[in-house]
Design an enzyme around this catalytic site. Structure first.
Site, short mmCIF file in Angstrom:
data_model
loop_
_atom_site.label_atom_id
_atom_site.label_comp_id
_atom_site.label_asym_id
_atom_site.label_seq_id
_atom_site.Cartn_x
_atom_site.Cartn_y
_atom_site.Cartn_z
N ARG A 70 -5.32 -2.06 0.92
CA ARG A 70 -4.77 -0.79 0.77
C ARG A 70 -5.50 -0.56 -0.73
O ARG A 70 -5.91 0.56 -0.88
CB ARG A 70 -3.32 -0.71 0.70
CG ARG A 70 -2.74 0.52 0.12
CD ARG A 70 -3.01 1.65 1.20
NE ARG A 70 -2.62 2.98 0.42
CZ ARG A 70 -2.63 4.25 1.13
NH1 ARG A 70 -2.87 4.15 2.42
NH2 ARG A 70 -2.46 5.27 0.57
N HIS A 74 -7.71 2.82 -1.61
CA HIS A 74 -7.35 3.64 -2.58
C HIS A 74 -8.31 3.74 -3.57
O HIS A 74 -8.76 4.80 -4.11
CB HIS A 74 -6.09 3.20 -3.30
CG HIS A 74 -5.51 4.01 -4.47
ND1 HIS A 74 -4.10 4.40 -4.51
CD2 HIS A 74 -6.04 4.48 -5.52
CE1 HIS A 74 -3.86 5.04 -5.44
NE2 HIS A 74 -5.11 5.09 -6.42
N ASN A 99 1.21 5.41 -5.56
CA ASN A 99 1.28 3.93 -6.04
C ASN A 99 2.20 3.17 -5.21
O ASN A 99 2.32 2.01 -5.48
CB ASN A 99 1.53 4.14 -7.54
CG ASN A 99 3.07 4.37 -7.85
OD1 ASN A 99 3.87 4.22 -7.06
ND2 ASN A 99 3.06 4.20 -9.16
N HIS A 199 -3.06 -0.06 9.36
CA HIS A 199 -1.58 0.04 9.40
C HIS A 199 -1.06 -0.92 10.46
O HIS A 199 -0.09 -0.91 10.67
CB HIS A 199 -1.10 1.33 9.76
CG HIS A 199 -1.23 2.28 8.75
ND1 HIS A 199 -1.45 3.80 9.02
CD2 HIS A 199 -1.93 2.29 7.29
CE1 HIS A 199 -1.38 4.65 7.78
NE2 HIS A 199 -1.85 3.38 6.84
C1 LIG Z 1 4.46 4.52 -9.87
O1 LIG Z 1 4.32 6.07 -9.78
C2 LIG Z 1 6.08 6.34 -10.52
C3 LIG Z 1 6.17 8.06 -10.06
O2 LIG Z 1 5.09 8.57 -10.94
C4 LIG Z 1 6.15 5.87 -11.65
O3 LIG Z 1 7.41 5.92 -12.03
C5 LIG Z 1 6.03 4.28 -11.77
O4 LIG Z 1 6.11 3.86 -13.05
C6 LIG Z 1 4.71 3.84 -11.23
N1 LIG Z 1 4.62 2.61 -11.12
C7 LIG Z 1 3.57 1.78 -11.65
C8 LIG Z 1 3.65 0.22 -11.55
O5 LIG Z 1 2.88 2.44 -12.79
#
Ligand SMILES: *[C@@H]1O[C@H](CO)[C@@H](O)[C@H](O)[C@H]1NC(C)=O
Ligand SMILES: *[C@@H]1O[C@H](CO)[C@@H](O)[C@H](O)[C@H]1NC(C)=O
Ligand SMILES: *[C@@H]1O[C@H](CO)[C@@H](O)[C@H](O)[C@H]1NC(C)=O
Ligand SMILES: *[C@@H]1O[C@H](CO)[C@@H](O)[C@H](O)[C@H]1NC(C)=O
Ligand SMILES: *[C@@H]1O[C@H](CO)[C@@H](O)[C@H](O)[C@H]1NC(C)=O
Ligand SMILES: *[C@@H]1O[C@H](CO)[C@@H](O)[C@H](O)[C@H]1NC(C)=O
Ligand SMILES: *[C@@H]1O[C@H](CO)[C@@H](O)[C@H](O)[C@H]1NC(C)=O
Ligand SMILES: *[C@@H]1O[C@H](CO)[C@@H](O)[C@H](O)[C@H]1NC(C)=O
Ligand SMILES: *[C@@H]1O[C@H](CO)[C@@H](O)[C@H](O)[C@H]1NC(C)=O
Ligand SMILES: *[C@@H]1O[C@H](CO)[C@@H](O)[C@H](O)[C@H]1NC(C)=O
Length: 360
Positions: A70, A74, A99, A199
């Site tokens: 994945r 990405h 993410n 998937h």
């Molecule tokens: C993933 O995205 C969310 C929403 O924007 C955020 O709150 C979170 O910290 C992010 N995770 C990482 C590991 O950066």
């Protein structure tokens, strides 16, 4: 005699250094296509060191394999395959909502693999290439599916959260949107159907498919609530798992392929043909004649799918790459190099050479 031998050793060492140095400068100066065996002179063990790191991590946590596949996807869809997904920071890709599909175990694996190759050949192997090799190794570990990885990618210096949202195909996409988005990334409709087969591994958060379970909450009847292209029995099972107000912070996840969830194989297509595709974008492959024909073909022939999947991964891995003297070889995959650090590496090598020379 002892002196002569030690002089000969030093001379050999120095010659090796010169060869490595000039080869790495040569590699950095060559422009053009990515090549299979790119590191065979500059870091001959790179691919096996990375493979070892992936299989060690996989023995600990098999989730690293879907995570790496994945992550490579990405990486390539956002700013080309330049390692941008790996960068830490306050507003980088990994802080964006897509993410949800990125796993910390996969980021950790990249760090481990990078440490192993840096120890043997500092400043030579890019993070973008490490990710491409690790994705291939993941496919081999989970399905015995493998391919040669053309390498020579260099690392970018930017990662922007909003670009993840605008470049990655969301699970809500329909057939036209999927074909168009993959076309933007130089990939054909057939390659889109092939890569959707990834998937066949991994897990998803509820929020990626809850709309299909609760289409109209003013109707209490569960069948009427369900997306008609989703199996009713499967929908019942998923509704037990996922409330209608599921959101991106929920930690509940479910398998993406019910038939062979831990094997990279063509059973994904069998699932889709039986309304067991988890996402709207999976089931969308059944809504357009040309895509449906591919689904049927890949369902019917596992070997053909595996071979073509590898070729599609190679094609995806070529998108918008930095080559030659563009970009850099990151020292730490999570951060861009400090200014001038590449020339600092060369300077250190030269200083070491002269130090050896003086000792004679
Ligand atoms: C993933 O995205 C969310 C929403 O924007 C955020 O709150 C979170 O910290 C992010 N995770 C990482 C590991 O950066
Ligand atoms: C395996 O997992 C354990 C505990 O999570 C960790 O301490 C160890 O470093 C891991 N080993 C590898 C090779 O990833
Ligand atoms: C993120 O933001 C915090 C607070 O503004 C700052 O201290 C930190 O250095 C930033 N981190 C990066 C990697 O930019
Ligand atoms: C794939 O796995 C097999 C068996 O586990 C191994 O022999 C082979 O070297 C692997 N291929 C690659 C390209 O890593
Ligand atoms: C990033 O790289 C581009 C060219 O590859 C360069 O123009 C730009 O100045 C670099 N940005 C930073 C912050 O290093
Ligand atoms: C897919 O969605 C787009 C945007 O909503 C729409 O224009 C298009 O007609 C849809 N295609 C199909 C096949 O439903
Ligand atoms: C939901 O179902 C109700 C009752 O059948 C109907 O009146 C309403 O238009 C539906 N809403 C949507 C968004 O389909
Ligand atoms: C997400 O859902 C959980 C429970 O399902 C809830 O506690 C949390 O407040 C929700 N978060 C947001 C941002 O809506
Ligand atoms: C499956 O596809 C391969 C080519 O990829 C072909 O050689 C083989 O004959 C096909 N098998 C069947 C049963 O059609
Ligand atoms: C897309 O493919 C074409 C033809 O193969 C190639 O020339 C072009 O460089 C590719 N574009 C990107 C951004 O990789």
């Amino acid at each position: 005699m002892a002196n002569y031998n030690s002089l000969r050793t030093k001379l050999t060492t120095m010659l090796k250094l010169v060869v490595v140095l000039s080869l790495s400068l040569l590699a950095a100066g060559v422009n053009g296509e990515l090549n299979v065996g790119f590191y065979q002179n500059t870091c001959p063990n790179a691919e096996s060191l990375i493979q070892q790191a992936v299989s060690d991590a996989f023995a600990n946590n098999s989730g690293v394999a879907p995570g790496l596949l994945r992550m490579h996807f990405h990486d390539c869809f956002v700013r080309g395959c330049d390692g941008s997904v790996l960068l830490d920071g306050n507003d980088t890709e990994k802080t964006s909502i897509p993410n949800l599909s990125l796993r910390s175990v996969a980021f950790d694996l990249i760090d481990d693999a990078k440490t192993a190759v840096e120890k043997e050949c500092p400043g030579i192997v890019s993070c973008a290439d490490i990710l491409a090799f690790a994705a291939r190794d993941s496919a081999n570990l989970t399905g015995g599916v493998t391919w040669d990885v053309p390498a020579g990618r260099r690392d970018g210096n930017m990662s922007i959260a909003s670009e993840a949202l605008t470049n990655l195909p969301p699970p809500s996409f329909n057939a036209t949107q999927l074909v168009d988005r993959f076309k933007e990334k130089n990939l054909t409709a057939e390659e889109m159907v092939l890569l959707s087969g990834a998937h066949t591994l991994g897990r998803s958060h509820c929020v990626s498919f809850t709309k299909r379970l609760y289409q109209n909450t003013s109707i209490p009847d569960s069948a009427a609530q369900t997306d008609p292209t989703l199996s009713l029995a499967y929908a019942d099972l998923l509704r037990n798992l996922c409330p209608s107000n599921s959101n991106a912070t929920d930690t509940v996840t479910t398998l993406m392929d019910l038939i062979t969830p831990n094997t990279l194989d063509n059973k994904y297509y069998l699932g889709v043909m039986n309304n067991l595709g988890l996402f709207k974008s999976d089931q969308a492959l059944m809504t357009q004649d040309d895509l449906l024909a591919f689904v049927q073909e890949f369902n019917a022939n596992a070997t053909e799918w595996a071979t073509k999947f590898g070729a599609a991964m190679v094609q995806m891995g070529r998108f918008d790459v930095l080559e030659g003297t563009n970009g850099e070889i990151r020292t730490n995959c999570r951060a861009v190099n400090a200014a001038n650090s590449n020339s600092a590496t060369v300077k250190n090598l030269l200083i070491n050479m002269y130090r050896n020379y003086e000792e004679w």
